[in-house]
Design a protein around this motif. Sequence first.
Motif, PDB file in Angstrom:
ATOM      1  N   THR A 408     -26.624  44.196  54.011  1.00  0.00           N
ATOM      2  CA  THR A 408     -26.014  45.524  54.010  1.00  0.00           C
ATOM      3  C   THR A 408     -26.045  46.124  52.609  1.00  0.00           C
ATOM      4  OG1 THR A 408     -24.551  44.972  55.860  1.00  0.00           O
ATOM      5  CG2 THR A 408     -23.908  46.833  54.486  1.00  0.00           C
ATOM      6  N   ALA A 409     -25.727  45.305  51.601  1.00  0.00           N
ATOM      7  CA  ALA A 409     -25.771  45.788  50.218  1.00  0.00           C
ATOM      8  C   ALA A 409     -27.179  46.238  49.858  1.00  0.00           C
ATOM      9  CB  ALA A 409     -25.305  44.684  49.271  1.00  0.00           C
ATOM     10  N   TYR A 410     -28.166  45.470  50.290  1.00  0.00           N
ATOM     11  CA  TYR A 410     -29.562  45.802  50.000  1.00  0.00           C
ATOM     12  C   TYR A 410     -29.936  47.140  50.639  1.00  0.00           C
ATOM     13  CZ  TYR A 410     -34.617  45.071  49.505  1.00  0.00           C
ATOM     14  OH  TYR A 410     -35.942  45.212  49.190  1.00  0.00           O
ATOM     15  N   GLU A 411     -29.640  47.301  51.919  1.00  0.00           N
ATOM     16  CA  GLU A 411     -30.030  48.517  52.625  1.00  0.00           C
ATOM     17  C   GLU A 411     -29.211  49.726  52.188  1.00  0.00           C
ATOM     18  OE1 GLU A 411     -32.615  48.945  54.415  1.00  0.00           O
ATOM     19  OE2 GLU A 411     -33.172  46.835  54.254  1.00  0.00           O
ATOM     20  N   LEU A 412     -27.929  49.507  51.917  1.00  0.00           N
ATOM     21  CA  LEU A 412     -27.098  50.607  51.437  1.00  0.00           C
ATOM     22  C   LEU A 412     -27.591  51.075  50.066  1.00  0.00           C
ATOM     23  CD1 LEU A 412     -24.643  52.433  51.802  1.00  0.00           C
ATOM     24  CD2 LEU A 412     -23.223  50.622  50.816  1.00  0.00           C
ATOM     25  N   GLY A 413     -27.945  50.112  49.206  1.00  0.00           N
ATOM     26  CA  GLY A 413     -28.491  50.478  47.906  1.00  0.00           C
ATOM     27  C   GLY A 413     -29.791  51.246  48.034  1.00  0.00           C
ATOM     28  N   ALA A 414     -30.649  50.833  48.995  1.00  0.00           N
ATOM     29  CA  ALA A 414     -31.913  51.544  49.209  1.00  0.00           C
ATOM     30  C   ALA A 414     -31.667  52.972  49.670  1.00  0.00           C
ATOM     31  CB  ALA A 414     -32.767  50.792  50.230  1.00  0.00           C
ATOM     32  N   ALA A 415     -30.754  53.137  50.614  1.00  0.00           N
ATOM     33  CA  ALA A 415     -30.455  54.471  51.119  1.00  0.00           C
ATOM     34  C   ALA A 415     -29.874  55.362  50.028  1.00  0.00           C
ATOM     35  CB  ALA A 415     -29.490  54.381  52.298  1.00  0.00           C
ATOM     36  N   LEU A 416     -28.931  54.828  49.265  1.00  0.00           N
ATOM     37  CA  LEU A 416     -28.316  55.607  48.193  1.00  0.00           C
ATOM     38  C   LEU A 416     -29.328  55.913  47.096  1.00  0.00           C
ATOM     39  CD1 LEU A 416     -24.870  53.800  47.899  1.00  0.00           C
ATOM     40  CD2 LEU A 416     -25.275  56.119  48.738  1.00  0.00           C
ATOM     41  N   GLY A 417     -30.210  54.955  46.803  1.00  0.00           N
ATOM     42  CA  GLY A 417     -31.202  55.181  45.760  1.00  0.00           C
ATOM     43  C   GLY A 417     -32.171  56.281  46.129  1.00  0.00           C
ATOM     44  N   ILE A 418     -32.664  56.238  47.372  1.00  0.00           N
ATOM     45  CA  ILE A 418     -33.571  57.293  47.824  1.00  0.00           C
ATOM     46  C   ILE A 418     -32.845  58.636  47.835  1.00  0.00           C
ATOM     47  CG2 ILE A 418     -34.888  58.158  49.792  1.00  0.00           C
ATOM     48  CD1 ILE A 418     -35.595  55.273  50.449  1.00  0.00           C
ATOM     49  N   ALA A 419     -31.573  58.603  48.238  1.00  0.00           N
ATOM     50  CA  ALA A 419     -30.810  59.846  48.303  1.00  0.00           C
ATOM     51  C   ALA A 419     -30.561  60.435  46.919  1.00  0.00           C
ATOM     52  CB  ALA A 419     -29.480  59.599  49.013  1.00  0.00           C
ATOM     53  N   VAL A 420     -30.057  59.610  46.001  1.00  0.00           N
ATOM     54  CA  VAL A 420     -29.648  60.120  44.689  1.00  0.00           C
ATOM     55  C   VAL A 420     -30.850  60.311  43.774  1.00  0.00           C
ATOM     56  CG1 VAL A 420     -28.255  59.657  42.642  1.00  0.00           C
ATOM     57  CG2 VAL A 420     -27.362  59.089  44.908  1.00  0.00           C
ATOM     58  N   LEU A 421     -31.620  59.239  43.542  1.00  0.00           N
ATOM     59  CA  LEU A 421     -32.764  59.363  42.647  1.00  0.00           C
ATOM     60  C   LEU A 421     -33.862  60.230  43.260  1.00  0.00           C
ATOM     61  CD1 LEU A 421     -33.015  55.749  41.178  1.00  0.00           C
ATOM     62  CD2 LEU A 421     -31.721  57.722  40.359  1.00  0.00           C
ATOM     63  N   GLY A 422     -34.019  60.134  44.602  1.00  0.00           N
ATOM     64  CA  GLY A 422     -34.978  60.997  45.269  1.00  0.00           C
ATOM     65  C   GLY A 422     -34.614  62.462  45.128  1.00  0.00           C
ATOM     66  N   SER A 423     -33.331  62.745  45.154  1.00  0.00           N
ATOM     67  CA  SER A 423     -32.887  64.125  44.987  1.00  0.00           C
ATOM     68  C   SER A 423     -33.127  64.627  43.567  1.00  0.00           C
ATOM     69  CB  SER A 423     -31.397  64.238  45.337  1.00  0.00           C
ATOM     70  OG  SER A 423     -31.188  63.943  46.701  1.00  0.00           O
ATOM     71  N   ILE A 424     -33.081  63.713  42.601  1.00  0.00           N
ATOM     72  CA  ILE A 424     -33.407  64.108  41.217  1.00  0.00           C
ATOM     73  C   ILE A 424     -34.872  64.550  41.141  1.00  0.00           C
ATOM     74  CG2 ILE A 424     -33.743  63.227  38.875  1.00  0.00           C
ATOM     75  CD1 ILE A 424     -31.309  61.454  39.289  1.00  0.00           C
ATOM     76  N   VAL A 425     -35.751  63.743  41.725  1.00  0.00           N
ATOM     77  CA  VAL A 425     -37.176  64.098  41.720  1.00  0.00           C
ATOM     78  C   VAL A 425     -37.390  65.427  42.434  1.00  0.00           C
ATOM     79  CG1 VAL A 425     -39.484  63.396  42.466  1.00  0.00           C
ATOM     80  CG2 VAL A 425     -37.862  61.670  41.663  1.00  0.00           C
ATOM     81  N   THR A 426     -36.798  65.556  43.624  1.00  0.00           N
ATOM     82  CA  THR A 426     -36.976  66.774  44.413  1.00  0.00           C
ATOM     83  C   THR A 426     -36.401  67.995  43.703  1.00  0.00           C
ATOM     84  OG1 THR A 426     -36.879  65.480  46.447  1.00  0.00           O
ATOM     85  CG2 THR A 426     -36.540  67.839  46.651  1.00  0.00           C
ATOM     86  N   GLY A 427     -35.224  67.811  43.083  1.00  0.00           N
ATOM     87  CA  GLY A 427     -34.577  68.928  42.392  1.00  0.00           C
ATOM     88  C   GLY A 427     -35.408  69.443  41.232  1.00  0.00           C
ATOM     89  N   VAL A 428     -35.953  68.541  40.423  1.00  0.00           N
ATOM     90  CA  VAL A 428     -36.810  68.956  39.307  1.00  0.00           C
ATOM     91  C   VAL A 428     -38.088  69.595  39.830  1.00  0.00           C
ATOM     92  CG1 VAL A 428     -38.168  68.129  37.341  1.00  0.00           C
ATOM     93  CG2 VAL A 428     -35.871  67.212  37.740  1.00  0.00           C
ATOM     94  N   TYR A 429     -38.651  69.006  40.874  1.00  0.00           N
ATOM     95  CA  TYR A 429     -39.920  69.502  41.407  1.00  0.00           C
ATOM     96  C   TYR A 429     -39.799  70.926  41.944  1.00  0.00           C
ATOM     97  CZ  TYR A 429     -43.797  70.253  44.538  1.00  0.00           C
ATOM     98  OH  TYR A 429     -44.870  70.816  45.170  1.00  0.00           O
ATOM     99  N   ARG A 430     -38.736  71.203  42.677  1.00  0.00           N
ATOM    100  CA  ARG A 430     -38.599  72.514  43.325  1.00  0.00           C
ATOM    101  C   ARG A 430     -38.561  73.667  42.337  1.00  0.00           C
ATOM    102  NH1 ARG A 430     -34.072  70.961  47.949  1.00  0.00           N
ATOM    103  NH2 ARG A 430     -35.549  70.203  49.519  1.00  0.00           N
ATOM    104  N   ASP A 431     -38.219  73.395  41.087  1.00  0.00           N
ATOM    105  CA  ASP A 431     -38.071  74.466  40.095  1.00  0.00           C
ATOM    106  C   ASP A 431     -39.363  74.779  39.357  1.00  0.00           C
ATOM    107  OD1 ASP A 431     -35.404  74.804  40.682  1.00  0.00           O
ATOM    108  OD2 ASP A 431     -34.711  73.381  39.168  1.00  0.00           O
TER     109      ASP A 431
END
Length: 507
Positions: A408-431
């Motif tokens: 659960t820790a592994y999968e929760l970390g994966a989901a949160l990582g894609i959500a948070v760090l992925g959003s950083i990539v997406t946020g910078v890219y969109r601009d």
Amino acid sequence: MTSTLQPAETTEAARRPGRWLALGVLVLAVLLVAVDATVLGLATPYISEDLKPSGTQLLWIGDVYSFVIAGLLVSMGSLGDRVGRKRILLVGATAFGAISVLNAYATTPGMLIVARALLGVAGATLMPATLALIRNLFHDPRERSLAVGIWGATASAGTAVGPIVGGFLLEHFWWGSVFLINLPVMAVLVLVGIRLLPESRSTNPGPWDLVSVLLSLVGMVGVVYAVKEAAAHGFAAGTLAAGLLGVAALYGFVRRQLTLPAPLLDMRLFGNRGFSGAVLADLLTILGLSGLVFFLSQYLQLVQGRRPFEAGLAELPAAIGAVVAGLLAGRAARRFSVRAVVCAGLAAIGLALAALTVIDQSTGYPLLGAALLVVGAGAGLSFTVTADVILSSVPKEQAGSASAVSETAYELGAALGIAVLGSIVTGVYRDFRGPGGTPAAAHESLGGAVEAAGSMPAHDSAVMLDAARTAFADGLALAAGAGAAVLLATAVAAWFMLRGGRLDSRP
């Protein structure tokens, strides 16, 4: 309280000749999940071109699988205690193969998101059973450490096999073929597992509490969804509502477990400092890594112009480092200490990610390959030792619950990582600033920009693609920096939380 083992434990059972062949079946299940997780990154540009998902839909395609697994792992681990871990593993593997076909032939982004969610349900039945059955098969601590190292090395090998095989398939077939590679692995797992795996279930597990199952699922999905949406779009009313619902459901889950005579999860496990430290280290490590890993395949293909098979080969050093380090981790932890090996692995990953903060469109492969090798080696050291700590720090009868918490820790970390760090990539890219007439779809994803370039004048197309690729690389560099900060902070925390921890050497 659940029990993973049947009560009889003899020297003969501990030394059963078939235990290593049975381990081979268990690592096939791990390989099944690892390959599926890694091929998706390579297939993302093709999915973007064919199904035309929005940026948000693309993130959901990537992380809904982890959301569902994280929400159901504890429940499915408990179900395995009741109906038999061998049975739940084989049923889950069969379902995983069948649902892979649904993923392969999805025709809309919504259909693929649903199919990925169903695949998460099947995956949740596989993952707790593998570690728990290793605890059941190997009673000698040194053998168990080696078995856990092989288990972890196979997962790492899956991260190498997935991109390479997936890259070959993508160059010769359509993107859905990357999901169909699950079928032969599933077939071997089921046919061989029926004969080799021993059954293991609790002798008196109590009822499977459906209210706890619902609370766990709602809690995990609600919290992770809120984090993802807040990172991408801010704290809107709907996001806050989802987060509060998730927190309330998790609070209700914990309270209910403390009152049930046979809980799905024994909360007293967290009273063990070594157990809690290992779980936290796993969660934060994956959080710091997963967002970067998810977008790296897109960088290699869409920014640097590598073909899928070449991109898969480019990621091979990470798997090589993880396999070698994973096989040596148990011996190193016994020679030095648990915290020395875990913290060294975490610090190595953090420094490698820090080196990637200079990444841009023209970054040469020597830097990328070296960083990936160090990341893999650090992950192999850390994850192998923490998995062993989690299994060995609780009684055998609680191995099922411990395994579920670890995954659960592994999968929760994966989901949160894609959500948070992925959003950083997406946020910078969109601009990014493109020339006049740049389609809105180009700002949704880099795959959308590549597709949109085909309908633009040649000069404008080149200018737009250069700006988009630069922005994507800038976002990736920023995410690497955030991941490095998380990993280095986790190394410091693990140094204190794992103080005095050692792997048992007694047979």
